[in-house]
Design a protein around this motif. Structure first.
Motif, PDB file in Angstrom:
ATOM      1  N   GLY A 112       0.779  -1.234   0.000  1.00 23.26           N
ATOM      2  CA  GLY A 112       0.000   0.000   0.000  1.00 23.26           C
ATOM      3  C   GLY A 112       0.810   1.284   0.000  1.00 23.26           C
ATOM      4  O   GLY A 112       2.047   1.287  -0.095  1.00 23.26           O
ATOM      5  N   ALA A 113       0.080   2.392   0.095  1.00 23.95           N
ATOM      6  CA  ALA A 113       0.678   3.717  -0.083  1.00 23.95           C
ATOM      7  C   ALA A 113       1.823   4.000   0.898  1.00 23.95           C
ATOM      8  O   ALA A 113       2.755   4.746   0.584  1.00 23.95           O
ATOM      9  N   HIS A 114       1.734   3.432   2.111  1.00 20.45           N
ATOM     10  CA  HIS A 114       2.792   3.700   3.104  1.00 20.45           C
ATOM     11  C   HIS A 114       3.810   2.557   3.151  1.00 20.45           C
ATOM     12  O   HIS A 114       4.402   2.290   4.199  1.00 20.45           O
ATOM     13  N   SER A 115       3.995   1.909   2.051  1.00 19.02           N
ATOM     14  CA  SER A 115       4.795   0.686   1.925  1.00 19.02           C
ATOM     15  C   SER A 115       6.093   0.642   2.746  1.00 19.02           C
ATOM     16  O   SER A 115       6.994   1.470   2.584  1.00 19.02           O
ATOM     17  N   THR A 116       6.180  -0.359   3.617  1.00 18.36           N
ATOM     18  CA  THR A 116       7.423  -0.602   4.363  1.00 18.36           C
ATOM     19  C   THR A 116       8.526  -1.037   3.398  1.00 18.36           C
ATOM     20  O   THR A 116       9.693  -0.655   3.553  1.00 18.36           O
ATOM     21  N   VAL A 117       8.134  -1.851   2.406  1.00 16.40           N
ATOM     22  CA  VAL A 117       9.130  -2.345   1.440  1.00 16.40           C
ATOM     23  C   VAL A 117       9.802  -1.153   0.751  1.00 16.40           C
ATOM     24  O   VAL A 117      11.033  -1.071   0.664  1.00 16.40           O
ATOM     25  N   ARG A 118       8.963  -0.216   0.310  1.00 11.15           N
ATOM     26  CA  ARG A 118       9.504   0.962  -0.391  1.00 11.15           C
ATOM     27  C   ARG A 118      10.409   1.765   0.546  1.00 11.15           C
ATOM     28  O   ARG A 118      11.507   2.187   0.166  1.00 11.15           O
ATOM     29  N   HIS A 119       9.958   1.953   1.786  1.00  6.96           N
ATOM     30  CA  HIS A 119      10.771   2.716   2.753  1.00  6.96           C
ATOM     31  C   HIS A 119      12.102   2.028   3.007  1.00  6.96           C
ATOM     32  O   HIS A 119      13.153   2.670   3.029  1.00  6.96           O
ATOM     33  N   ARG A 120      12.038   0.704   3.207  1.00  6.80           N
ATOM     34  CA  ARG A 120      13.276  -0.027   3.532  1.00  6.80           C
ATOM     35  C   ARG A 120      14.271   0.007   2.368  1.00  6.80           C
ATOM     36  O   ARG A 120      15.469  -0.077   2.563  1.00  6.80           O
ATOM     37  N   LEU A 121      13.742   0.119   1.156  1.00  3.77           N
ATOM     38  CA  LEU A 121      14.643   0.215  -0.008  1.00  3.77           C
ATOM     39  C   LEU A 121      15.126   1.647  -0.205  1.00  3.77           C
ATOM     40  O   LEU A 121      15.911   1.936  -1.108  1.00  3.77           O
ATOM     41  N   GLY A 122      14.611   2.566   0.620  1.00  4.62           N
ATOM     42  CA  GLY A 122      15.021   3.969   0.525  1.00  4.62           C
ATOM     43  C   GLY A 122      14.538   4.645  -0.737  1.00  4.62           C
ATOM     44  O   GLY A 122      15.184   5.572  -1.250  1.00  4.62           O
ATOM     45  N   MET A 123      13.408   4.173  -1.261  1.00  2.00           N
ATOM     46  CA  MET A 123      12.941   4.723  -2.541  1.00  2.00           C
ATOM     47  C   MET A 123      12.081   5.953  -2.340  1.00  2.00           C
ATOM     48  O   MET A 123      11.284   6.030  -1.409  1.00  2.00           O
ATOM     49  N   ASP A 124      12.233   6.884  -3.265  1.00  2.00           N
ATOM     50  CA  ASP A 124      11.462   8.118  -3.253  1.00  2.00           C
ATOM     51  C   ASP A 124      10.045   7.817  -3.757  1.00  2.00           C
ATOM     52  O   ASP A 124       9.871   6.947  -4.613  1.00  2.00           O
ATOM     53  N   PHE A 125       9.053   8.542  -3.233  1.00  2.00           N
ATOM     54  CA  PHE A 125       7.675   8.403  -3.728  1.00  2.00           C
ATOM     55  C   PHE A 125       7.280   9.802  -4.189  1.00  2.00           C
ATOM     56  O   PHE A 125       6.519  10.514  -3.525  1.00  2.00           O
ATOM     57  N   ALA A 126       7.826  10.199  -5.336  1.00  2.00           N
ATOM     58  CA  ALA A 126       7.743  11.600  -5.748  1.00  2.00           C
ATOM     59  C   ALA A 126       6.338  11.961  -6.207  1.00  2.00           C
ATOM     60  O   ALA A 126       5.637  11.163  -6.809  1.00  2.00           O
ATOM     61  N   GLY A 127       5.944  13.189  -5.923  1.00  2.00           N
ATOM     62  CA  GLY A 127       4.635  13.669  -6.361  1.00  2.00           C
ATOM     63  C   GLY A 127       4.126  14.718  -5.398  1.00  2.00           C
ATOM     64  O   GLY A 127       4.899  15.331  -4.669  1.00  2.00           O
ATOM     65  N   SER A 128       2.815  14.900  -5.388  1.00  2.00           N
ATOM     66  CA  SER A 128       2.261  15.961  -4.544  1.00  2.00           C
ATOM     67  C   SER A 128       0.850  15.596  -4.106  1.00  2.00           C
ATOM     68  O   SER A 128       0.264  14.617  -4.589  1.00  2.00           O
ATOM     69  N   ALA A 129       0.306  16.432  -3.207  1.00  2.00           N
ATOM     70  CA  ALA A 129      -1.082  16.257  -2.768  1.00  2.00           C
ATOM     71  C   ALA A 129      -1.909  17.372  -3.400  1.00  2.00           C
ATOM     72  O   ALA A 129      -1.456  18.513  -3.498  1.00  2.00           O
ATOM     73  N   GLU A 130      -3.110  17.034  -3.845  1.00  2.00           N
ATOM     74  CA  GLU A 130      -4.026  18.063  -4.365  1.00  2.00           C
ATOM     75  C   GLU A 130      -4.443  18.966  -3.195  1.00  2.00           C
ATOM     76  O   GLU A 130      -4.572  18.496  -2.056  1.00  2.00           O
TER      77      GLU A 130
END
Ligand SMILES: Cc1cc2nc3c(=O)[nH]c(=O)nc-3n(C[C@H](O)[C@H](O)[C@H](O)COP(=O)(O)OP(=O)(O)OC[C@H]3O[C@@H](n4cnc5c(N)ncnc54)[C@H](O)[C@@H]3O)c2cc1C
Length: 503
Positions: free
Chosen positions: A163-181
């Motif tokens: 999901g949006a708050h992905s632990t996997v993504r965080h642990r890989l140190g990956m950016d989740f680039a973008g913005s909020a409306e």
């Protein structure tokens, strides 16, 4: 295959993780599926299964259960100031499923879990991925059990569907680039009645204050969403405030009652710049999130899963291990994710336009173009996702002399599904390419050499007309896209193609 480890650990049992695990299990991959939540979500979030997703579920033999449980919506219309500006009719699309299937996400998840259980796999609930260590030959995942105990699990591959708050993504140190409306949105699932409510149609109402959308869920029950043009006034809306917005922006005489979910939400538009890091993959909201306009989030995620599963299933069989095949997941699905994000952002911005002159121009243009059949067909194909294709895939090959006529299937396109083919592509327990057409000359030799990778659609399948009798040879991937287009005697091209996949 290494039978002592799970081949694949899937993290997160939302719709994407469930679809991922089910596809892998169907292809006989040893899979574990964990979710930190102790119970499935009861939230109806995504309401639509689009035609392309249903076609992919057909391959898995389970679309029928979803269709039985859902409500078929025939189309969508856009209105402003009591006048219908455009209508999108889904009945004419080129799919065995020419409709939008309305089904609450909680039901979609229940049916996916039921399908998965048919392969003997259940979700390990209350189990959280705490950490992961990617290695060259395997991934080590630290799992936290419900009693707090931690366990290290090694697996060949790990898929983050968390999901949006992905632990996997965080642990890989990956950016989740973008913005909020900037503005908040209101959501309400409730009963509706009124003279202008069409029970099997998605209704979009553009108003100078903002947009109101009404999605059918079941008979008499709908999802209402509306943008607020600023910050939400409290923690959750009440029925009276939703009714007030519908009175102002929606059709006259509409009465709401019996709310079961009232909430405010904010739209985020973000995606990662890689879907694969070595032996770890991201799919679904872990990789891309966008506006619910167009209702594509969950569908895009399930289709991520269908794209990756057959590639991983081949990789665990030692075919295409580490080569082009697995890398293609990133390039193919990242391009789709970016397109969905772009379209959803455009749709949202058009819907929330506040400049009065801009609104007049928008309404006039949509009214003018929305009546044109080619525009309607294009919109219907985009909404239902049947126009998703992989034109730039590294897995595409077109041999010299391949059929080029209008309508001839091209590499990267969704394969035509007429006749018997809809049920045969990617079906069964082995992820095989389907050979369609050909003059028969090299079939036996091809099957002898690549029997683990390819099966033949003829002679028992009637060749759909779109494949132009006798003119060509095609290899259709297990996820229903054309891999190779070649002339009818293109057996050498077919062998080269399959050798490239297996490398
Ligand atoms: C109001 C709303 C309306 C929407 N409408 C639509 C629509 O109409 N159509 C559409 O296609 N999409 C829609 N969406 C989007 C859709 O809900 C999401 O795209 C979808 O839920 C994504 O599925 P997922 O499996 O990727 O992630 P999720 O559904 O978020 O599932 C992730 C799972 O991972 C688990 N998890 C998280 N971290 C860990 C960890 N460390 N260890 C173990 N487990 C973990 C979570 O408990 C969760 O169960 C809507 C969303 C919202 C909020």
């Amino acid at each position: 295959m290494n039978l002592s480890l799970p081949h694949v650990l899937v993290v997160g049992a939302g719709p994407v993780g469930l679809a991922m695990a089910a596809e892998l299990a169907r292809y006989q991959v040893k899979v574990r599926l964990i979710d930190k939540a102790t119970a499935p979500s009861d939230k109806s979030k995504a309401l639509v299964l689009w035609s392309r997703t249903l076609e992919l579920l057909d391959r898995a033999g389970c679309a029928g259960a979803f269709i039985d449980a859902g409500l078929k919506a025939s189309g969508a219309s856009i209105s402003a100031q009591g006048r219908r500006l455009a209508h999108i009719d889904l009945a004419a699309i080129d799919s065995p499923h020419p409709y939008a299937l309305m089904l609450p996400q909680s039901e979609t998840e229940r049916l996916l879990a039921q399908h998965l259980a048919g392969f003997g796999i259940t979700v390990e609930r209350g189990v959280e991925l705490a950490d992961l260590t990617p290695g060259r030959d395997r991934v080590t995942a630290r799992l936290r059990q419900p009693d707090g105990r931690e366990e290290d699990v090694a697996c060949d591959w790990l898929v983050g569907c968390d999901g949006a708050h992905s632990t996997v993504r965080h642990r890989l140190g990956m950016d989740f680039a973008g913005s909020a409306e900037p503005s908040d949105w209101l959501l309400a699932d409730l009963r509706i009645a009124g003279p202008a409510i069409v029970p099997d149609e998605i209704g979009i109402f553009w108003h100078r204050d903002g947009v109101l959308a009404v999605f059918p869920i079941t008979a008499g029950r709908v999802r209402v969403i509306a943008d607020l043009g600023g910050a939400a006034p409290g923690a959750a809306p009440d029925l009276a405030s939703v009714q007030a917005i519908v009175d102002r922006r929606g059709p006259a005489g509409t009465v709401l009652s019996d709310p079961i979910w009232l909430a405010y939400f904010r739209i985020n538009e973000r995606m990662v710049d890689h879907y694969r890091v070595g032996r770890v993959f991201l799919a679904g909201d872990a990789a891309h999130i966008h506006s619910p306009a167009g209702g594509q989030g969950m569908n895009t995620g399930i289709q991520d899963a269908c794209n990756l599963a057959w590639k991983l299933a081949l990789a665990v069989r030692g075919i295409g291990h580490g080569g082009k095949l697995l890398d293609s997941y990133d390039s193919e699905r990242r391009a789709v994710g970016a397109m969905v994000l772009r379209n959803a952002t455009r749709l949202t911005h058009a819907a929330v336009l506040r400049n009065p002159l801009g609104q007049i121009v928008r309404n006039g243009l949509v009214h003018l173009l929305g009546e044109l059949p080619p525009v309607q067909q294009r919109l219907a194909a985009t909404m239902t996702e049947i126009d998703i294709a992989y034109p730039d895939s590294p897995l595409n090959r077109t041999a010299r002399g391949a059929p080029e006529g209008r309508g001839a299937p091209r590499a990267g396109e969704r394969a035509p599904l007429d006749g018997d083919l809809a049920r045969r592509i990617g079906a069964g327990a082995d992820p095989k390419f389907l050979l369609v057409g050909g003059d028969g000359g090299g079939e036996r030799a091809l099957l002898e050499r690549f029997g683990a990778l390819v099966t033949v659609a003829t002679p028992d399948a009637t060749l759909p007309q779109k494949y132009g009798a006798g003119t060509g040879l095609w290899l259709i991937r297990p996820d229903g896209y054309i891999g190779l287009a070649a002339p009818a005697d293109g057996w050498e091209s077919a062998a080269e193609y399959l050798a490239m996949i297996a490398a």
